[in-house]
Scaffold this motif. Structure first.
Motif, PDB file in Angstrom:
ATOM      1  N   GLN A   1       0.856  -1.184   0.000  1.00  0.00           N
ATOM      2  CA  GLN A   1       0.000   0.000   0.000  1.00  0.00           C
ATOM      3  C   GLN A   1       0.893   1.235   0.000  1.00  0.00           C
ATOM      4  N   SER A   2       0.353   2.300  -0.561  1.00  0.00           N
ATOM      5  CA  SER A   2       1.183   3.487  -0.708  1.00  0.00           C
ATOM      6  C   SER A   2       1.609   4.047   0.637  1.00  0.00           C
ATOM      7  N   GLY A   3       0.859   3.757   1.647  1.00  0.00           N
ATOM      8  CA  GLY A   3       1.347   4.067   2.975  1.00  0.00           C
ATOM      9  C   GLY A   3       0.979   5.428   3.488  1.00  0.00           C
ATOM     10  N   GLY A   4       0.488   6.297   2.659  1.00  0.00           N
ATOM     11  CA  GLY A   4       0.111   7.614   3.129  1.00  0.00           C
ATOM     12  C   GLY A   4      -1.119   7.544   4.011  1.00  0.00           C
ATOM     13  N   ALA A   5      -1.041   8.110   5.177  1.00  0.00           N
ATOM     14  CA  ALA A   5      -2.165   8.015   6.100  1.00  0.00           C
ATOM     15  C   ALA A   5      -3.388   8.695   5.508  1.00  0.00           C
ATOM     16  N   GLY A   6      -4.479   8.001   5.495  1.00  0.00           N
ATOM     17  CA  GLY A   6      -5.738   8.595   5.065  1.00  0.00           C
ATOM     18  C   GLY A   6      -5.873   8.764   3.573  1.00  0.00           C
ATOM     19  N   ARG A   7      -4.951   8.196   2.782  1.00  0.00           N
ATOM     20  CA  ARG A   7      -5.058   8.353   1.329  1.00  0.00           C
ATOM     21  C   ARG A   7      -5.901   7.241   0.735  1.00  0.00           C
ATOM     22  N   ALA A   8      -6.325   7.465  -0.506  1.00  0.00           N
ATOM     23  CA  ALA A   8      -7.161   6.464  -1.170  1.00  0.00           C
ATOM     24  C   ALA A   8      -6.380   5.176  -1.349  1.00  0.00           C
ATOM     25  N   ILE A   9      -7.143   4.104  -1.511  1.00  0.00           N
ATOM     26  CA  ILE A   9      -6.512   2.811  -1.776  1.00  0.00           C
ATOM     27  C   ILE A   9      -5.682   2.916  -3.049  1.00  0.00           C
ATOM     28  N   ASP A  10      -4.606   2.148  -3.120  1.00  0.00           N
ATOM     29  CA  ASP A  10      -3.746   2.211  -4.298  1.00  0.00           C
ATOM     30  C   ASP A  10      -4.553   2.007  -5.574  1.00  0.00           C
ATOM     31  N   GLY A  11      -4.285   2.824  -6.545  1.00  0.00           N
ATOM     32  CA  GLY A  11      -4.977   2.717  -7.816  1.00  0.00           C
ATOM     33  C   GLY A  11      -6.097   3.719  -7.927  1.00  0.00           C
ATOM     34  N   GLY A  12      -6.498   4.288  -6.821  1.00  0.00           N
ATOM     35  CA  GLY A  12      -7.516   5.317  -6.871  1.00  0.00           C
ATOM     36  C   GLY A  12      -8.906   4.793  -7.070  1.00  0.00           C
ATOM     37  N   CYS A  13      -9.057   3.500  -7.335  1.00  0.00           N
ATOM     38  CA  CYS A  13     -10.384   2.942  -7.578  1.00  0.00           C
ATOM     39  C   CYS A  13     -10.623   1.827  -6.583  1.00  0.00           C
ATOM     40  N   ALA A  14     -11.802   1.841  -5.995  1.00  0.00           N
ATOM     41  CA  ALA A  14     -12.111   0.824  -4.989  1.00  0.00           C
ATOM     42  C   ALA A  14     -12.624  -0.454  -5.624  1.00  0.00           C
ATOM     43  N   GLY A  15     -12.693  -0.487  -6.930  1.00  0.00           N
ATOM     44  CA  GLY A  15     -13.112  -1.712  -7.606  1.00  0.00           C
ATOM     45  C   GLY A  15     -14.610  -1.888  -7.609  1.00  0.00           C
ATOM     46  N   GLN A  16     -15.005  -3.173  -7.643  1.00  0.00           N
ATOM     47  CA  GLN A  16     -16.425  -3.502  -7.767  1.00  0.00           C
ATOM     48  C   GLN A  16     -17.062  -3.558  -6.392  1.00  0.00           C
ATOM     49  N   GLU A  17     -18.236  -2.927  -6.290  1.00  0.00           N
ATOM     50  CA  GLU A  17     -18.916  -2.880  -5.005  1.00  0.00           C
ATOM     51  C   GLU A  17     -19.659  -4.191  -4.768  1.00  0.00           C
ATOM     52  N   ASP A  18     -19.458  -4.771  -3.635  1.00  0.00           N
ATOM     53  CA  ASP A  18     -20.129  -5.981  -3.126  1.00  0.00           C
ATOM     54  C   ASP A  18     -21.063  -6.673  -4.132  1.00  0.00           C
ATOM     55  N   GLY A  19     -20.486  -7.252  -5.162  1.00  0.00           N
ATOM     56  CA  GLY A  19     -21.301  -7.942  -6.161  1.00  0.00           C
ATOM     57  C   GLY A  19     -21.951  -9.192  -5.590  1.00  0.00           C
ATOM     58  N   ALA A  20     -23.075  -9.562  -6.167  1.00  0.00           N
ATOM     59  CA  ALA A  20     -23.742 -10.783  -5.731  1.00  0.00           C
ATOM     60  C   ALA A  20     -22.902 -11.981  -6.140  1.00  0.00           C
ATOM     61  N   PRO A  21     -23.015 -13.084  -5.415  1.00  0.00           N
ATOM     62  CA  PRO A  21     -22.236 -14.276  -5.793  1.00  0.00           C
ATOM     63  C   PRO A  21     -22.675 -14.789  -7.156  1.00  0.00           C
ATOM     64  N   PRO A  22     -21.803 -15.540  -7.823  1.00  0.00           N
ATOM     65  CA  PRO A  22     -22.151 -16.015  -9.161  1.00  0.00           C
ATOM     66  C   PRO A  22     -23.279 -17.037  -9.135  1.00  0.00           C
ATOM     67  N   SER A  23     -24.096 -17.020 -10.179  1.00  0.00           N
ATOM     68  CA  SER A  23     -25.161 -18.013 -10.308  1.00  0.00           C
ATOM     69  C   SER A  23     -24.561 -19.299 -10.872  1.00  0.00           C
ATOM     70  N   ALA A  24     -25.379 -20.354 -10.921  1.00  0.00           N
ATOM     71  CA  ALA A  24     -24.889 -21.636 -11.447  1.00  0.00           C
ATOM     72  C   ALA A  24     -24.428 -21.485 -12.897  1.00  0.00           C
ATOM     73  N   GLY A  25     -25.215 -20.748 -13.693  1.00  0.00           N
ATOM     74  CA  GLY A  25     -24.857 -20.558 -15.099  1.00  0.00           C
ATOM     75  C   GLY A  25     -23.566 -19.781 -15.253  1.00  0.00           C
ATOM     76  N   GLU A  26     -23.416 -18.744 -14.433  1.00  0.00           N
ATOM     77  CA  GLU A  26     -22.185 -17.946 -14.498  1.00  0.00           C
ATOM     78  C   GLU A  26     -20.972 -18.773 -14.086  1.00  0.00           C
ATOM     79  N   LEU A  27     -21.166 -19.583 -13.060  1.00  0.00           N
ATOM     80  CA  LEU A  27     -20.060 -20.438 -12.614  1.00  0.00           C
ATOM     81  C   LEU A  27     -19.615 -21.384 -13.719  1.00  0.00           C
ATOM     82  N   GLU A  28     -20.612 -21.966 -14.384  1.00  0.00           N
ATOM     83  CA  GLU A  28     -20.298 -22.910 -15.453  1.00  0.00           C
ATOM     84  C   GLU A  28     -19.560 -22.215 -16.589  1.00  0.00           C
TER      85      GLU A  28
END
Lengths: 234, 656
Positions: free
Chosen positions: B285-312
Motif C-alpha cells: 500500500q502506498s502508505g500515506g495516512a488517510g489516502r485512497a486505496i492504491d490505484g484510486g479505484c475501490a473496484g467492484q462494489e459488493d457484487g452478488a455471488p455467481p449463479s450456477a450458469g455464471e459459474l459454469e
C-alpha cells in the motif's frame, strides 16, 4: 564507463532477434570498439526530439532495407557532403566495411536505417536541430552492431517501443540530447528502453525462476518420500 | 441498494457534467448519470457495480487532491464497464485467474489468498483501463509536451512514495508504459525487501516402537518429515522477485493483453503474486495516512455471488486452463533457454489434496469453493465437475430395441424389361412414355428396386448409478475421481436424450437419491455429490426391491427398456456381494440376471473386486487416479453404445 559492463549477459532478444551466434558476433564487434558512455555524455549537444527521429525511422523507404543494396555505396550517396572531413569519413567506411564483412542482414539493415535518418534531411527536410554527423561512425556502429544484435531492425519500424529505442540509441551515440529532455530524463528513458540491458536482467531472472522450479521439485520429492516412509511404517 | 438512475440527491455540477460527457465521448458510450455519494466511507473515491453503475465520492476525491481530474475518474470507472471486467462473468474469470496464479506461486505462502485474488483482479483491470484512457486522451488532445490528464492525475495520486515492492512495480510499469523517466511516479529504486526471521522447526521425534525393525522405520519416517519441513521452508523463503525486471514485463503484459483481460490476467498474477507472499513482505500500500486505496479505484462494489450458469461459464473458459508461468520463464523459453512446462501443475508442488490440477482446470474444487464462498456450494461443486467432465462428454445412445425393418426398398433406375422378367415388374407408364407401340423386350421398361439400408435406429440410455459416499471415498469437495466419472456418465446419458437415477450410499440406512429416473441435471448432480462419509454397506435391500418386479419396466411404444447399472465405489464394495449382510448374499447375482449391463467402477488398487464381481457377472473398471476416470467412462460408454453384435438385437439379451 565503458558500455562493455552492461553487456555481459546473454543476448536473447525479446522477439525476433538474430540467431544467438550471429548476435554474439555483432555484439563482440561493438564491444571491441570500447566506446565510453561517459565520454558521450560529456560531449552532448542539443538534438531533435526522440519522437521526430522515431517518426523518421517509421518512414524508412523499402529500398533502404533491401539486402541487395550495398551500404558503403549508400553511405557514399547519403554522406556525400561529408567527403573530405578526413578521419570521420574514413571511420564511416571502416564501420560499413565491417558491416558488409559480417554478412548479417540485421547489421546491414541497421546501418541502412541509420543512413536513412541522415538521408531523410534531403527527402523530408531537416529536423530541428538537425541530426549531427560528427560521430556518424559511432552511431552507425551502435545501430548495426549493438542494437541490431538484440532487436531485428524490422521491429524498429513495426513496434513503437522498439522504434523509440532505436531513435534514442541513434541520438545518444550521435552525441545529441533529445529535445525537451534533460540529461537525467534522457538517460532514464534510454535505460528503460535498452533491450541489451533488459535481456541480461531477464536472463538472470529466468535463472532464478529455474532455481525456484528446482526447489519446488525437491519439495515434491520430499513430500513423496515422506508419504512413502509413512506408508512403510504403517 | 444502487439506484438505477443517477442520484437526484447529489446532482452533477456543471464541471462534473462536462467531465462526465467528455468521459463518455472518450469511450463512445452512453450511460446513465453516475451517483455522487459524499462521505461514503469507501476505500477510495470511486467505484463501480453491476448492473452498470459508476459511483464517486466527491469529498474523498477532493481530499485526495484529484478534484480537478473528473474526466479521468469517470473515464476510469466507465472503463470497468467497457474494457475490464465489463461483465460479471469476466470479473469472476479474472479473479479465478489470479487465484490460479496465487496457487501456482504458493497459496500457503500468501495470507488471505482469496481477498488477494480480488485485489489483483481489480489492479489488473485498473492498469488496462488507465493505459487505454491515457492513450485515448493523448490521441484526442494531441498536444505535444503536455501529458494527458490521466497521467497528471497519477502524478498526484503517487505523491506518497510506496513502501512495498508490489506497488513500486506497478508505478514503475506505468512510467514505462507512459514513457516517463524513472522517478516520475515512484523512487528510482524499489523499496528494500523486508528481512523475515525464520524460525527453524525442531527435529521430529520418532514414534515409539517395540522392535528394532519398527524403530528403524520410525526413525526413517521422522527423517522424511524433517526433510519435507526443510524443503518447505526453503520453498517458502526462496520467492523470486525482481522489481526492475518485473516492472518491464508487467508493462509488456499490459501492452500485449490490452484487449484480452482474461488471458493477460494469469501472467499479471504470476508477476505480482510473489510480492504478496509473507517472505516478500507487505502488500505494498502506498502508505500515506488517510489516502485512497492504491490505484484510486475501490473496484467492484459488493457484487452478488455467481449463479450456477455464471459459474459454469467461468469454469468452462478455456483460457483458464493455460499453464501458470512467470513471464520471465515464458520469454526465456522463447529464446530457447528453458524447457517446456511439465504439466498443468505450474510451479505449485502437488498438494496433499491430490488430483485437483489433474482434472484440467489448474484449480482444485476445494480452492474454487473457497474462492466463491458466497455462492451456493452445491452449485459451485456441480459447476466444477461439469466443466471438468465436459471435454470427455459425448452423447451416449444405444442401438434401438426394435430391430430395423429389412424389407424397405427404394426405386432405382429404369431398365429394360425382358420376357423372362416378372410381368408384375413391368412399369407401364415408363414403357408407354418410351414408345406408344409396345414391343415386349424392346420398348418395355421396368423400374429397378434397390434394397434400402435405413440408418441404424438408436435410442437413449437409462442408467442407474450407485455411488459410494463412505469415508474411504474421496469427498466431492476434495476432488473425487468417482464423482468425476459419474458426472461424465450423467452428462453423456442426458446429452443422448436418456435418463439417469443416482443413489448415494454409505453405511446401513444411509441411502440418498431419487427413486425415479430423471433428466434433471441439477437433481442428478446433487444426488451424485451427496456425501455421507460413514461406513460402506451397499444398499442391497433397495437394489433388490428396485429390480424385483420388472414387468412394468417398459419404454416408449411398449418396448422393453434396457437396464444398465453402474456402481462407483472402492474395495469396500465387497458388501455388494453379501459381506456383512448375508441375508442379501444372492441379491446382486439375481439382479444381474435382469440387467443388460452391470459395471463396477472402483478405486481398488489391489483389484479385490475381480473375483466376486466375475462370479456375479459384473464388469469391473479399476481407477486409481483422476486421470483414469475418463478412460473408464469412455470404455463403459463404448460398451453401452456398441454391444457385441451377437447380443445387440434383443433387450435383455445380455442379461446375466
Amino acid at each position: 564507463m565503458a558500455d562493455r559492463s552492461k553487456a555481459q549477459h546473454g543476448t536473447s532478444g525479446p522477439a525476433s532477434a538474430p540467431a544467438p551466434s550471429a548476435a554474439e558476433a555483432l555484439l563482440q564487434r561493438w564491444l571491441a570498439r570500447n566506446e565510453s558512455i561517459d565520454a558521450v555524455w560529456a560531449g552532448m549537444v542539443p538534438g531533435p526530439s526522440a519522437d521526430a527521429v522515431a517518426s523518421r525511422i517509421g518512414a524508412v523507404p523499402k529500398t533502404f532495407l533491401d539486402d541487395r543494396v550495398r551500404v558503403v555505396a549508400l553511405a557514399g550517396d547519403v554522406l556525400e557532403s561529408d567527403r573530405g572531413r578526413g578521419q570521420e569519413s574514413t571511420d564511416v567506411v571502416t564501420v560499413l566495411d565491417e558491416v558488409a564483412a559480417t554478412g548479417s542482414s540485421a547489421a546491414r539493415r541497421g546501418a541502412a536505417i541509420a543512413l536513412w535518418l541522415w538521408a531523410g534531411d534531403e527527402e523530408l527536410g531537416p529536423l530541428a536541430p538537425p541530426l549531427a554527423r560528427e560521430h556518424a561512425a559511432r552511431a552507425l556502429a551502435a545501430m548495426a552492431f549493438r542494437l541490431a544484435s538484440v532487436v531485428d531492425p524490422a521491429e524498429w519500424v513495426s513496434d513503437a517501443e522498439r522504434r523509440d529505442e532505436a531513435a534514442r540509441t541513434f541520438l545518444f551515440w550521435s552525441g545529441q540530447l533529445p529535445a525537451g529532455e534533460d540529461r537525467e530524463t534522457a538517460s532514464s528513458l534510454l535505460t528503460m528502453r535498452d533491450s541489451l540491458q533488459r535481456n541480461g536482467a531477464l536472463a538472470a531472472a529466468a535463472e532464478e525462476h529455474a532455481h525456484r522450479l528446482e526447489v519446488t521439485r525437491k519439495l515434491q520429492e520430499a513430500r513423496a518420500r515422506e508419504a512413502a516412509a509413512r506408508y512403510t511404517h504403517e | 441498494m444502487t439506484p438505477l438512475f443517477g442520484s437526484r440527491e447529489h446532482p452533477l455540477d456543471d464541471r462534473q457534467r462536462m467531465a462526465w460527457e467528455s468521459a463518455q465521448a472518450l469511450w463512445g458510450v452512453h450511460l446513465h448519470d453516475p451517483e455522487l455519494k459524499p462521505g461514503a466511507h469507501m476505500p477510495s473515491f470511486a467505484w463501480f457495480s453491476f448492473p452498470p453503475q459508476v459511483v464517486v465520492d466527491p469529498s474523498e476525491a477532493e481530499r485526495n487532491g484529484v478534484g480537478a481530474f473528473y474526466e479521468s475518474i469517470f473515464a476510469h470507472e466507465i472503463g470497468h464497464h467497457v474494457l475490464s471486467p465489463s461483465t460479471r462473468v469476466t470479473s469472476f474469470a479474472l479473479a479465478q485467474q489470479m487465484a490460479r496464479a496465487i496457487a501456482a506461486t504458493g497459496r500457503d505462502l500468501i495470507p488471505e489468498p482469496d481477498a488477494k485474488a480480488q485485489m489483483l483482479s481489480n489492479l489488473w483491470s485498473d492498469m488496462l483501463i488507465n493505459v487505454r484512457v491515457a492513450a485515448m486522451q493523448r490521441q484526442r488532445d494531441g498536444m505535444p509536451g503536455v501529458d494527458p490528464e490521466m497521467i497528471r492525475m497519477w502524478g498526484v495520486l503517487s505523491s506518497v512514495p510506496p513502501t512495498g515492492q508490489l506497488w513500486w512495480v506497478v508505478l514503475r510499469s506505468y512510467e514505462i508504459l507512459w514513457s516517463k523517466p524513472a522517478g516520475f511516479l515512484c523512487p528510482v529504486s524499489p523499496p528494500p525487501r523486508p528481512v523475515k526471521r525464520v524460525e527453524r522447526a525442531a527435529p521430529t521425534t520418532p514414534q515409539a516402537a517395540d522392535t528394532d525393525a519398527q524403530r528403524a522405520k520410525a526413525v526413517a519416517a521422522a527423517a522424511a518429515v524433517d526433510a519435507r519441513i526443510a524443503a518447505e521452508a526453503q520453498w517458502a523463503e526462496f520467492v523470486v522477485t525482481n522489481p526492475d525486471v518485473d516492472a518491464g514485463l508487467l508493462a509488456e503484459t499490459v501492452r500485449t493483453f490490452g484487449d484480452d483481460p482474461v488471458s493477460g490476467a494469469l501472467r499479471f498474477g504470476m508477476l505480482l503474486a510473489p510480492y504478496l507472499t509473507a517472505a516478500a513482505g507487505s502488500t505494498g500500500q502506498s502508505g500515506g495516512a488517510g489516502r485512497a486505496i492504491d490505484g484510486g479505484c475501490a473496484g467492484q462494489e459488493d457484487g452478488a455471488p455467481p449463479s450456477a450458469g455464471e459459474l459454469e461459464e467461468v469454469l468452462g473458459d478455456p483460457r483458464l486452463r493455460e499453464v501458470p508461468e512467470h513471464p520471465a520463464v515464458i520469454k526465456a523459453r522463447g529464446a530457447g533457454g528453458m524447457a517446456a512446462p511439465p504439466a498443468e501443475n505450474g510451479m505449485q508442488p502437488s498438494a496433499p489434496r491430490a488430483g485437483a490440477d489433474a482434472m484440467g482446470q489448474g484449480y482444485g474444487v476445494a480452492e474454487t469453493l473457497e474462492l466463491y464462498s458466497a455462492a451456493d456450494p452445491n452449485e459451485v461443486i456441480a459447476a466444477w465437475y461439469i466443466t471438468a467432465a465436459k471435454r470427455w462428454v459425448k452423447p451416449l445412445t444405444q442401438p434401438a430395441s426394435r430391430p430395423n425393418s429389412v424389407d424397405e426398398t427404394i426405386p432405382g433406375a429404369l431398365e429394360q424389361w425382358s420376357i423372362d422378367d416378372e410381368i408384375a415388374s413391368l412399369d407401364w407408364s415408363a414403357t408407354l412414355s418410351t414408345n406408344p407401340t409396345v414391343i415386349p423386350g424392346v420398348t418395355t421398361r421396368l423400374r429397378a428396386v434397390l434394397p434400402d439400408a435405413p440408418p441404424e435406429q438408436r435410442e437413449s440410455v437409462r442408467l442407474d448409478i450407485y455411488i459410494d459416499s463412505s469415508g474411504s471415498m474421496r469427498a466431492p469437495r476434495a476432488g473425487s475421481p468417482a464423482v468425476l466419472a459419474g458426472t461424465i456418465l450423467i452428462l453423456s446419458v442426458l446429452r443422448g436424450g436418456g435418463r439417469v437415477r443416482v443413489t448415494s450410499f454409505s453405511g446401513p440406512g444411509q441411502v440418498a437419491g431419487g427413486a425415479r429416473f430423471t433428466r434433471d441435471r441439477a437433481e442428478a448432480l446433487r444426488d451424485l455429490t451427496f456425501y455421507f462419509g460413514g461406513g460402506t454397506t451397499f444398499p442391497l435391500d433397495v437394489f433388490g426391491v428396485r429390480y424385483r418386479d420388472t414387468r412394468g419396466d417398459k419404454g416408449s411404444h411398449g418396448a422393453v427398456t434396457r437396464r444398465h447399472v453402474v456402481v462407483l465405489s472402492d474395495d469396500g464394495l465387497r458388501s455388494m456381494f453379501g459381506t456383512g449382510q448375508e441375508e442379501y448374499a444372492r441379491t446382486a447375482l439375481e439382479v444381474r440376471r435382469v440387467l443388460d449391463s452391470g459395471t463396477l467402477i472402483v478405486e481398488d488398487r489391489r483389484h479385490q473386486m475381480a473375483e466376486p464381481a466375475a462370479a456375479a457377472g459384473y464388469d469391473v473398471e479399476y481407477i486409481d487416479t483422476m486421470d483414469d476416470a475418463p478412460a473408464a467412462c469412455a470404455r463403459l460408454a463404448r460398451r453401452l453404445a456398441e454391444p457385441r453384435a451377437s447380443r445387440r438385437l434383443t433387450p435383455g439379451g445380455r442379461r446375466g
